[in-house]
Design a protein around this motif. Structure first.
Motif: not given
Length: 474
Positions: A220-221, A225-227, A313-319
């Motif tokens: 959701v967070l 951020q993407l929005k 964002m992709k790095r945060f998501d994968h982590h």
């Protein structure tokens, strides 16, 4: 506040600070200094370091010493040793380096006797609540109670583990994450009270908009951020359209100023008309400068701000996703180990019942073997629980750190957009002022238009003679 004590609400690894102080949930820390800014210096077990002030609760000065464990008031524990309290109120000690557990207080002196525990239960559950037993299902080895009362076998070391059987569950596991039940745990304090911080309100999963599947709070967070990034891009597109309008408007103004209409007007009115046409060219130049500044000072910063945004964002998501997957795997291992323990206990119970019916040496050996397997299954369950708690604590800590980073990035994005939109309005006001300045000479000339003077000037230039005709005389 220096000299006071505080109790940690959440585990902290210390990796976020060069001189970070590592501690678990429920540890007692002596406050060395508490400067403003959110980071305090503290001391625990003779080690000093810095930690976030939002991770601890300050104990009242009058009650600080009474709330400390008795062991903490003596000499400091040796390195890597921590003290915890069992559900029965008895202190036990865990070596975080070797996973050794003992009932007796460890000492740095060689040869100190220790009464070992079978299981290590040092890791706290999520949200900072330490439990002496599994956060999933409270387990007690039943082999000690299922054995024959007349058995001469020594008591299994596993029976000394500081675990207990609960008549009422205190936790609930949702999607492999363990939470305290509202009525079973004290009310949790927010990490950042009264700030509506991301790190306080996105721990549970929620249904998606279609209601078909669930998404994590961290997702959701990320969507927020993407929005925000998409909105920023659309704002840049809006400014681009405004620039096109300004450029086209400036082009048309310049073209209009060069049209030779009414060029033959004379006198003061002719001067005013010529100045009006010249003001169109000046205004066209003003709008060209306005469009150029919009492009360099508003549109370009909006497009280039955080160019690596999606990569970050992709790095945060994968982590976080990897930590969550690991947590799911640990939970599955706990569930498997719990079922294995139940099977071993059933087998032990069955063999015990058979022994009561038919006594034999072989049956005695079978019971010993079954009891040993039951103990091993219990050990495996507790090991899996420890690994699960470690994964959950790591996930919890990284969730706090990463959500605060997303919060900082969002504040940074909003502030950047606000500043550049303010720059847009400033440029717009400047354009209006320049446009007004181009019209001031026109206004002055229009005020000085004098038909009488124009007539005089025209007559002087174009007059054919001032002698009037007279009558013929005879």
């Amino acid at each position: 506040m220096s000299g006071c004590y505080c109790r940690s609400l959440y585990p902290f690894s210390g990796e976020q600070h060069q001189q970070g102080l590592c501690f678990g949930a429920g540890d007692i820390i002596k406050i060395v200094q508490a400067p403003p800014g959110g980071w305090w210096e503290g001391e625990r077990d003779g080690v000093r370091g810095w930690f976030p002030s939002s991770y601890v609760q300050v104990l009242e000065r009058t009650a600080s010493l009474s709330q400390l464990p008795v062991e903490d008031l003596r000499d400091p524990l040796p390195s890597h040793w921590r003290c915890y309290m069992s559900p029965q109120g008895r202190h036990y000690y865990v070596n975080t380096a070797s996973n050794e557990t003992t009932w007796e207080r460890p000492s740095s002196a060689p040869g100190t006797p220790k009464t070992p525990l079978r299981h290590k239960t040092s890791l706290p559950a999520v949200n900072g609540f330490h439990s002496g037993s599994s956060p999933l299902h409270h387990v007690e080895h039943s082999h000690s109670s299922l054995g024959r009362k007349t058995s001469t076998d020594p008591q299994s070391p596993g029976s000394t583990s500081p675990t207990r059987k609960h008549s009422k569950e205190t936790t609930i596991t949702i999607n492999c994450v363990t939470f305290p039940l509202p009525m079973a745990m004290p009310e949790q304090q927010l990490l950042k009270p009264n700030e509506w911080s991301y790190c306080d309100y996105f721990w549970t999963d929620k249904k998606d908009s279609q209601g078909n599947s669930s998404i994590t709070g961290f997702e959701v967070l990320l969507q927020k951020q993407l929005k925000g990034k998409q909105m920023q891009k659309e704002m840049a597109e809006f400014v681009r359209e405004r620039i096109k309008i300004e450029e086209e408007y400036a082009k048309n103004l310049s073209k209009l100023s060069q049209i030779p209409l009414a060029n033959q007007e004379e006198g003061t009115l002719g001067e005013a008309w010529a100045q009006l046409k010249k003001s169109l060219a000046d205004e066209a130049e003003v709008h060209l400068k306005f469009s150029s500044k919009l492009q360099s000072e508003v549109e370009k910063p909006l497009l280039t701000f955080r160019e690596n945004f999606k990569k970050d964002m992709k790095r945060f998501d994968h982590h976080i996703a990897d930590l969550r997957k690991q947590l799911v795997g640990r939970y599955a291992a706990v569930d498997k180990a719990r079922k294995a323990l139940a099977d071993r206990q059933k087998d032990l119970e069955l063999k015990t019942q058979q022994l009561e019916i038919k006594l034999s040496n072989k049956m005695e050996d079978d019971i010993k073997k079954a009891r040993r397997k039951s103990t091993q299954a219990g050990d495996e369950l507790m090991r899996c629980v420890d690994l699960y708690n470690q994964s959950q604590s790591k996930w919890f800590e990284e969730m706090v750190t990463t959500s605060l980073e997303l919060e900082r990035l969002e504040v940074e994005r909003v502030e950047m957009i606000r500043q550049h939109l303010c720059q847009y309005t400033t440029l717009r006001h400047e354009t209006d002022m320049f446009n007004q300045s181009t019209m001031e000479p026109v206004d002055q000339l229009l005020q000085s238009v004098d038909p009488t003077k124009d007539r005089e000037l025209w007559v002087r230039e174009h007059g054919t003679g001032e002698i009037r005709p007279v009558d013929v005389e005879i």
